[in-house]
Design a protein around this motif. Structure first.
Motif, PDB file in Angstrom:
ATOM      1  N   LEU A  61       0.749  -1.250  -0.077  1.00  0.00           N
ATOM      2  CA  LEU A  61       0.113  -0.173  -0.134  1.00  0.00           C
ATOM      3  C   LEU A  61       1.316   1.347  -0.394  1.00  0.00           C
ATOM      4  O   LEU A  61       1.706   1.449   1.400  1.00  0.00           O
ATOM      5  N   VAL A  62       0.816   2.519  -1.387  1.00  0.00           N
ATOM      6  CA  VAL A  62       1.592   3.447  -1.286  1.00  0.00           C
ATOM      7  C   VAL A  62       1.074   4.275  -1.285  1.00  0.00           C
ATOM      8  O   VAL A  62      -0.474   4.556  -1.949  1.00  0.00           O
ATOM      9  N   GLU A  63       0.817   5.210  -0.263  1.00  0.00           N
ATOM     10  CA  GLU A  63       0.298   6.869  -0.314  1.00  0.00           C
ATOM     11  C   GLU A  63       0.978   8.001  -0.967  1.00  0.00           C
ATOM     12  O   GLU A  63       2.478   7.736  -0.137  1.00  0.00           O
ATOM     13  N   GLN A  64       0.692   8.562  -1.142  1.00  0.00           N
ATOM     14  CA  GLN A  64       2.045   9.590  -2.381  1.00  0.00           C
ATOM     15  C   GLN A  64       1.733  11.005  -1.818  1.00  0.00           C
ATOM     16  O   GLN A  64       0.677  11.377  -0.718  1.00  0.00           O
ATOM     17  N   GLN A  65       2.920  11.675  -1.135  1.00  0.00           N
ATOM     18  CA  GLN A  65       2.510  13.138  -0.545  1.00  0.00           C
ATOM     19  C   GLN A  65       1.560  13.322   0.556  1.00  0.00           C
ATOM     20  O   GLN A  65       0.658  14.468   1.406  1.00  0.00           O
ATOM     21  N   VAL A  66       2.008  12.196   1.580  1.00  0.00           N
ATOM     22  CA  VAL A  66       1.492  12.717   3.090  1.00  0.00           C
ATOM     23  C   VAL A  66       2.135  13.302   3.801  1.00  0.00           C
ATOM     24  O   VAL A  66       3.122  13.931   4.006  1.00  0.00           O
ATOM     25  N   SER A  67       0.887  13.949   4.067  1.00  0.00           N
ATOM     26  CA  SER A  67       1.053  15.509   5.316  1.00  0.00           C
ATOM     27  C   SER A  67       1.967  14.862   6.964  1.00  0.00           C
ATOM     28  O   SER A  67       0.465  13.991   7.815  1.00  0.00           O
ATOM     29  N   VAL A  68       2.804  14.846   7.185  1.00  0.00           N
ATOM     30  CA  VAL A  68       3.211  14.398   8.687  1.00  0.00           C
ATOM     31  C   VAL A  68       3.232  15.470   9.306  1.00  0.00           C
ATOM     32  O   VAL A  68       4.128  16.735   9.309  1.00  0.00           O
ATOM     33  N   PRO A  69       2.225  15.698  10.648  1.00  0.00           N
ATOM     34  CA  PRO A  69       2.382  17.381  11.588  1.00  0.00           C
ATOM     35  C   PRO A  69       4.233  17.250  12.370  1.00  0.00           C
ATOM     36  O   PRO A  69       4.680  16.390  11.911  1.00  0.00           O
ATOM     37  N   GLY A  70       4.757  18.004  12.116  1.00  0.00           N
ATOM     38  CA  GLY A  70       6.146  19.055  12.000  1.00  0.00           C
ATOM     39  C   GLY A  70       6.619  18.413  10.889  1.00  0.00           C
ATOM     40  O   GLY A  70       8.311  19.059  12.095  1.00  0.00           O
ATOM     41  N   VAL A  71       6.219  17.886   9.857  1.00  0.00           N
ATOM     42  CA  VAL A  71       7.384  17.669   9.429  1.00  0.00           C
ATOM     43  C   VAL A  71       7.568  17.989   7.746  1.00  0.00           C
ATOM     44  O   VAL A  71       7.807  19.179   7.753  1.00  0.00           O
ATOM     45  N   GLY A  72       6.169  17.971   7.539  1.00  0.00           N
ATOM     46  CA  GLY A  72       5.402  18.540   6.207  1.00  0.00           C
ATOM     47  C   GLY A  72       5.029  17.547   4.880  1.00  0.00           C
ATOM     48  O   GLY A  72       4.673  16.264   5.930  1.00  0.00           O
ATOM     49  N   ARG A  73       4.869  17.587   3.792  1.00  0.00           N
ATOM     50  CA  ARG A  73       4.785  16.661   3.187  1.00  0.00           C
ATOM     51  C   ARG A  73       5.682  15.489   3.264  1.00  0.00           C
ATOM     52  O   ARG A  73       7.173  16.266   2.721  1.00  0.00           O
ATOM     53  N   VAL A  74       5.467  14.409   3.088  1.00  0.00           N
ATOM     54  CA  VAL A  74       6.576  13.387   2.542  1.00  0.00           C
ATOM     55  C   VAL A  74       6.400  12.610   1.288  1.00  0.00           C
ATOM     56  O   VAL A  74       5.315  11.989   1.120  1.00  0.00           O
ATOM     57  N   ALA A 133      16.530  17.727   9.443  1.00  0.00           N
ATOM     58  CA  ALA A 133      16.261  18.083   9.882  1.00  0.00           C
ATOM     59  C   ALA A 133      14.557  16.854   9.962  1.00  0.00           C
ATOM     60  O   ALA A 133      14.203  16.995  11.214  1.00  0.00           O
ATOM     61  N   ARG A 134      14.542  17.068   8.660  1.00  0.00           N
ATOM     62  CA  ARG A 134      12.809  16.313   8.189  1.00  0.00           C
ATOM     63  C   ARG A 134      13.172  14.797   8.782  1.00  0.00           C
ATOM     64  O   ARG A 134      12.189  14.449   8.926  1.00  0.00           O
ATOM     65  N   ASP A 135      14.689  14.279   8.978  1.00  0.00           N
ATOM     66  CA  ASP A 135      14.871  13.274   9.363  1.00  0.00           C
ATOM     67  C   ASP A 135      14.320  12.738  10.273  1.00  0.00           C
ATOM     68  O   ASP A 135      14.188  12.134  10.818  1.00  0.00           O
ATOM     69  N   THR A 136      14.929  13.538  11.053  1.00  0.00           N
ATOM     70  CA  THR A 136      15.452  13.584  12.444  1.00  0.00           C
ATOM     71  C   THR A 136      13.539  14.528  12.973  1.00  0.00           C
ATOM     72  O   THR A 136      12.920  13.373  14.046  1.00  0.00           O
ATOM     73  N   ALA A 137      12.982  14.924  12.638  1.00  0.00           N
ATOM     74  CA  ALA A 137      11.313  15.211  13.352  1.00  0.00           C
ATOM     75  C   ALA A 137      10.637  13.930  12.955  1.00  0.00           C
ATOM     76  O   ALA A 137      10.167  13.219  13.435  1.00  0.00           O
TER      77      ALA A 137
END
Length: 154
Positions: free
Chosen positions: A56-69, A98-102
């Motif tokens: 199951l692959v979701e695209q452009q997922v919004s992650v709080p504190g990170v943004g879109r992944v 910073a995104r990886d760390t978040a």
């Protein structure tokens, strides 16, 4: 890739079948698998390969504190695909870390690959993803929660 054209609004989803109606069956099958959501052709290729492998692959997922992944695989693994043109400056390099760390601080798993790795070393990329998905999620009975692993400050 068709996914990217759909995301950019260059093609309407309802028109894809008509556009490919006179193309060979293999091209029609690729067009039928297209989905909007990718920001790049390499992301589209990754989604299609992982979906074909049963994920199951979701695209452009919004992650709080990170943004879109770029992608989330099986609801458990965040995946970033980086092209050199958009990730080569010192600022972009720092922002990516910073995104990886978040994501890690949230307790989530993540992998980051270059577009070149996806295009030219897919077996290694795929094996890395499959290996990460095999690792059990950390639970409350994890050895890391055993008394000998707890902080002495706790």
């Amino acid at each position: 890739m068709i996914d990217t054209a759909l995301s950019a609004g260059a093609v309407r989803y309802s028109d894809v079948g008509d556009i490919f109606a006179t193309e060979p069956k293999w091209a029609q099958a690729i067009a039928a698998a297209a989905k909007p959501g990718s920001d790049s052709g390499v992301e589209s290729l990754t989604r299609q390969r992982l979906s074909a492998a049963g994920h199951l692959v979701e695209q452009q997922v919004s992650v709080p504190g990170v943004g879109r992944v770029d992608l989330r695989i099986d609801g458990r693994l965040y995946l970033e695909i980086d092209g050199f043109a958009y990730h080569s400056s010192p600022e972009a390099f720092d922002r990516d870390r910073a995104r990886d760390t978040a994501i890690a601080v949230r307790g989530s798993r993540r992998l980051r690959f270059s577009a070149n790795q996806v295009l030219h070393d897919w077996r290694w990329v795929s094996d890395s993803i499959e290996t990460m998905l095999l690792i059990p999620d950390v639970s409350t009975d994890s050895p890391r929660n055993a008394p000998e692993f707890r902080s002495v400050r706790a």
